[in-house]
Scaffold this motif. Sequence first.
Motif, PDB file in Angstrom:
ATOM      1  N   HIS A 164       2.845  17.582 -32.085  1.00  0.00           N
ATOM      2  CA  HIS A 164       2.923  16.357 -31.218  1.00  0.00           C
ATOM      3  C   HIS A 164       2.315  15.362 -31.711  1.00  0.00           C
ATOM      4  CE1 HIS A 164       3.207  14.395 -27.189  1.00  0.00           C
ATOM      5  NE2 HIS A 164       1.610  14.372 -27.377  1.00  0.00           N
ATOM      6  N   PHE A 165       1.067  15.530 -31.792  1.00  0.00           N
ATOM      7  CA  PHE A 165      -0.061  14.505 -32.296  1.00  0.00           C
ATOM      8  C   PHE A 165       0.613  13.739 -33.595  1.00  0.00           C
ATOM      9  CE2 PHE A 165      -3.122  16.617 -29.684  1.00  0.00           C
ATOM     10  CZ  PHE A 165      -3.174  15.687 -28.604  1.00  0.00           C
ATOM     11  N   GLN A 166       0.876  14.657 -34.527  1.00  0.00           N
ATOM     12  CA  GLN A 166       1.487  14.061 -35.880  1.00  0.00           C
ATOM     13  C   GLN A 166       2.801  13.509 -35.677  1.00  0.00           C
ATOM     14  OE1 GLN A 166       1.655  17.741 -38.055  1.00  0.00           O
ATOM     15  NE2 GLN A 166      -0.319  17.863 -39.111  1.00  0.00           N
ATOM     16  N   SER A 167       3.535  13.710 -34.831  1.00  0.00           N
ATOM     17  CA  SER A 167       4.594  12.929 -34.492  1.00  0.00           C
ATOM     18  C   SER A 167       4.329  11.611 -33.903  1.00  0.00           C
ATOM     19  CB  SER A 167       5.692  13.759 -33.504  1.00  0.00           C
ATOM     20  OG  SER A 167       5.303  13.827 -32.326  1.00  0.00           O
ATOM     21  N   ARG A 168       3.292  11.475 -33.517  1.00  0.00           N
ATOM     22  CA  ARG A 168       2.892  10.099 -33.005  1.00  0.00           C
ATOM     23  C   ARG A 168       2.120   9.481 -33.973  1.00  0.00           C
ATOM     24  NH1 ARG A 168       4.891  12.696 -29.228  1.00  0.00           N
ATOM     25  NH2 ARG A 168       5.533  11.705 -27.111  1.00  0.00           N
ATOM     26  N   GLY A 169       2.233   9.884 -35.192  1.00  0.00           N
ATOM     27  CA  GLY A 169       1.060   9.146 -36.211  1.00  0.00           C
ATOM     28  C   GLY A 169      -0.361   9.556 -36.164  1.00  0.00           C
ATOM     29  N   GLU A 224       1.224   9.636 -20.081  1.00  0.00           N
ATOM     30  CA  GLU A 224       0.771  10.112 -21.503  1.00  0.00           C
ATOM     31  C   GLU A 224       0.821  11.727 -21.455  1.00  0.00           C
ATOM     32  OE1 GLU A 224      -2.396   8.467 -24.643  1.00  0.00           O
ATOM     33  OE2 GLU A 224      -2.501   7.649 -22.684  1.00  0.00           O
TER      34      GLU A 224
END
Length: 656
Positions: free
Chosen positions: A15-20, A83
Amino acid sequence: MDVADLPLSAEFVAHFQSRGVEELYPTQAAAVDAGVCDGERVVAAIPTASGKTLIAQLAMLTSDGPALYVVPLRALASEKFEEFDALPDVSVGMATGDFDATDEDLAAHDVVVATSEKVDSAIRNGAEWVEALSCVVVDEIHLLDAEGRGPTLEVTIAKLRRLAPDVQLVGLSATVGNARAIADWLDAELVASDWRPVDLKTGVYADGAMRFADGEVRRVPAGEAGAVRALASDVVEGEDGQCLVFVNSRRGAQDLASTLVDEFYATPADVAEDLQSVARTATGVELARCVAHGVAFHHAGLANEQRRVVERAFRDRDLKVIVATPTLAAGVNVPARRVVVRDHERWNGSEMEPLSVLEVHQMFGRAGRPHLDPYGEAVVVAEDHEADAVRDRYVDAEPEPVRSKLRSERALRTHVLASVASGFADSREAILELLDETFYAHQRRAGIDRDGAGGGEAAGDEVDGGLDDVVDDVLTYLDAVGMLARDGQVVRATPLGDLVSRVYVDPVTGASVVEALERAAALEHVSALTVLELVCATRDMPTVYVRDDEAGQVSDAAMGRRDELARDVMEFDGDYQSWLDALKTALMLEDVADGAGIETVSEEYGVEPGDVRRSVERGEWLLTATESLTEHVDADLSRVAAVIRETRDELVAADV
């Protein structure tokens, strides 16, 4: 430190990686090293946009049970709810509403987002979900310094620590002068840093130039257009950036935005159309017109939907400039390439006073968009002759230390009553023991003085004296109005005191409502105005100001309808101007209950839509509390209670 190295499940890492988010910021890595993923208490005092939200998420996602995220504002609650709700397989609840409810359904959620007042209310009403919390994150914890909500925040934290002694506490703070004191109070590790993901240049604009703290001077001639127009045009047209302008009043925000509309490019049609579709007042129409030209104004008088559209359009880069009051700097995520603080003073009711260093630095912190801007710029506009003084005060100075505001009768009245009514204390000694666990008591023990001597971390003077004498005065008052009963050192809440605590009104409000209900019982004609004036005349109801040209009209209404009012207008005792404000507010709410549209009410009373909505919501709550208090009046109030219910239901159904 990489996200993949954290003790998170694969779905959260993805999830965090998909948001950069691949690698942690230094501030976030420092929080991990401090134990935020291991259940340790941490206070992160770092600049805006330096990664506080991810620190909070790491604490909540690695906790052994449900988590609570405490915010100061409803608008911020909605933003954080959205968020956190995007996190995979995480159930998120939000609690900002009814103050007399326990909201036990919140126990089913992994994360609850709530205002500090709502958490306080839940504790008063015995909500069991509070005791089950494993992690509590307090956003904007530096607002311990705030006159209104600061005391509630620190007393609530003290009670949370009693209810859940092993709870992990994480405080998220701006860079303040005494962050160490806050961390020590919470028995927490301090993560303090000035690091930002985007470099920030701060300075003063005067004599046609921006002069930054690093010595750089950049000329931006104001010409006839004025400083703000020149600074905004320079960054929008010259650098394809965006600009946030802070002013000290709503009228100033609207007027300035309206003068900038011929300067910038048009926004996408759908943004202006979204605002036009909800434009039901002259203010809304003007906002839509400004937005069509790339400029918006933003203040608390706008409707929630209008503010959301403006904020979203700015984040999407569809808007070039927002002119806002300081409320936009209080946590809402709206960054820009350049921040311009046009006004560094504001009216406090009697005179102009300078903004605090912390408040201006919060505005500065909105400059620089991570991953979009190579740097951010923030300047205070000053007259040529005051440029050096403004630079010394706001650019070169450190933020003020956080100072508890607990030592006042107004702050302690409600918390002393609530502490007794909800079982935290049953004697004067027990009350003082609870208050000894607050930030105020910690500051006093540490000898931190009111002027922040020694950098705000230590000094020889006491904060302001002990709380014993104030508590004694509060106990005497609560005993006199029948909310507490004392037997020697033993203190207990009466049924009235218990109810006043649970419905979450100031004890002074509770006492005045009971007195007014007794008078209302004797009226032959009980109307919506009767019950609305009754609640609008309390301390818990913000009122609408009566202008000089309205005073006669409102006074005439009082005389013409005196048979409906619980207060005898002919034998008035008190502040007549303040009561006229209350009566005007009651008349406005009566029109809303009668079905008047928002555009009619706004024009008739000179009140912005957002203010009307807040007055309606506060009226609904106070009418509900007042209906409960009818049970404690020795008179037949069946007629009054029926009108209260009917009026409240009409307000609930109103289209505002």
